[in-house]
Design an enzyme around this catalytic site. Structure first.
Site, short mmCIF file in Angstrom:
data_model
loop_
_atom_site.label_atom_id
_atom_site.label_comp_id
_atom_site.label_asym_id
_atom_site.label_seq_id
_atom_site.Cartn_x
_atom_site.Cartn_y
_atom_site.Cartn_z
N SER A 75 0.84 -1.21 0.00
CA SER A 75 0.00 0.00 0.00
C SER A 75 0.87 1.26 0.00
CB SER A 75 -0.91 0.00 1.23
OG SER A 75 -0.11 -0.01 2.41
N GLU A 76 2.16 1.10 0.33
CA GLU A 76 3.06 2.26 0.36
C GLU A 76 3.97 2.28 -0.88
OE1 GLU A 76 3.51 3.80 4.55
OE2 GLU A 76 4.16 1.74 4.74
N HIS A 160 6.16 8.07 11.50
CA HIS A 160 5.90 6.95 10.58
C HIS A 160 7.06 5.95 10.55
CE1 HIS A 160 4.53 5.79 6.21
NE2 HIS A 160 4.86 4.75 6.93
ZN LIG Z 1 4.95 2.79 6.43
#
Ligand SMILES: [Zn+2]
Length: 219
Positions: A75-76, A160
């Site tokens: 997803s990244e 993050h």
């Molecule tokens: Zn991440």
């Protein structure tokens, strides 16, 4: 074995090395490499590393279109694609949610040149402002730092984690390790209550000469 199978195996092996080094856990973090044909081999989304197999690595083009694989890419993925687009020297990207990287990023403290590990990763390691994980903005924001500083091999992502790059998977792995271990060392140094010594420009120039690094000497 064809090219894609070989590259999937290489991404898988680097992923397992990152698990062994405790840099990634569960399904957090992601790893990719640029293939000789310009496509990308990247870890799949939401598959825990203890269940990951080499065949699960996904092949996409640089715009995210899936070419081969039974899962969806991370997803990244935008974080990876945007960096590849601005740095032709980068052929591998490692993104981790490792603890010391997240800790320093959450207080927005860059990592200064206090040791050779951080120096090799391009310290001072900056902190890219917070963007929601999984969005395209994480990629464009991070890529701007790597574009601006061609010597940069590691970057903190606010609240993050970190992203590290290399000419190949081994270097990207090494840089992710350098950023995390450097952050851990900086943390311990700060715990003493004293101010960690930051290497001077002269000391940095000595390292560049000693290791014959392709870097400009500080002025
Ligand atoms: Zn991440």
């Amino acid at each position: 074995m064809n090219l894609y199978s070989i590259c999937k195996q290489q991404v898988y092996e680097t992923t397992m090395k990152l698990v062994d080094a405790d840099l990634i856990r569960l399904s957090y973090g992601n790893i990719s490499m640029r293939l000789p044909d310009g496509n990308i081999a990247i870890t799949p989304t939401s598959i825990p590393y203890d269940r990951l197999e080499p065949k699960d690595i996904v092949i996409t083009d640089l715009d995210g279109k899936k070419i081969e694989g039974h899962f969806n890419p991370s997803s990244e993925r935008a974080l990876h694609y945007e960096i590849y687009k601005v740095r032709s020297d980068v052929n591998a990207v490692v993104h981790t949610h490792s603890r010391y990287a997240i800790a320093f990023s959450s207080v927005c403290m860059e990592l200064p040149v206090i040791c050779i590990e951080l120096f090799f990763a391009g310290a001072p390691i900056p902190v890219a402002p917070y963007q929601c994980p999984g969005t395209a903005e994480v990629g464009t924001s991070a890529a701007a730092y790597f574009k601006k500083r061609p010597d940069l091999k590691g970057l903190l992502l606010q609240n993050h984690g970190q992203v590290a790059v290399g000419n190949d998977l081994n270097e990207a792995y090494q840089m992710a390790y350098n950023v995390e271990i450097g952050a851990e060392i900086y943390h311990f140094a700060l715990q003493t209550g004293k101010t960690p010594n930051i290497l001077t420009e002269e000391q940095v120039a000595d390292i560049i000469r000693q290791y014959r690094l392709p870097r400009a000497l500080p002025k």
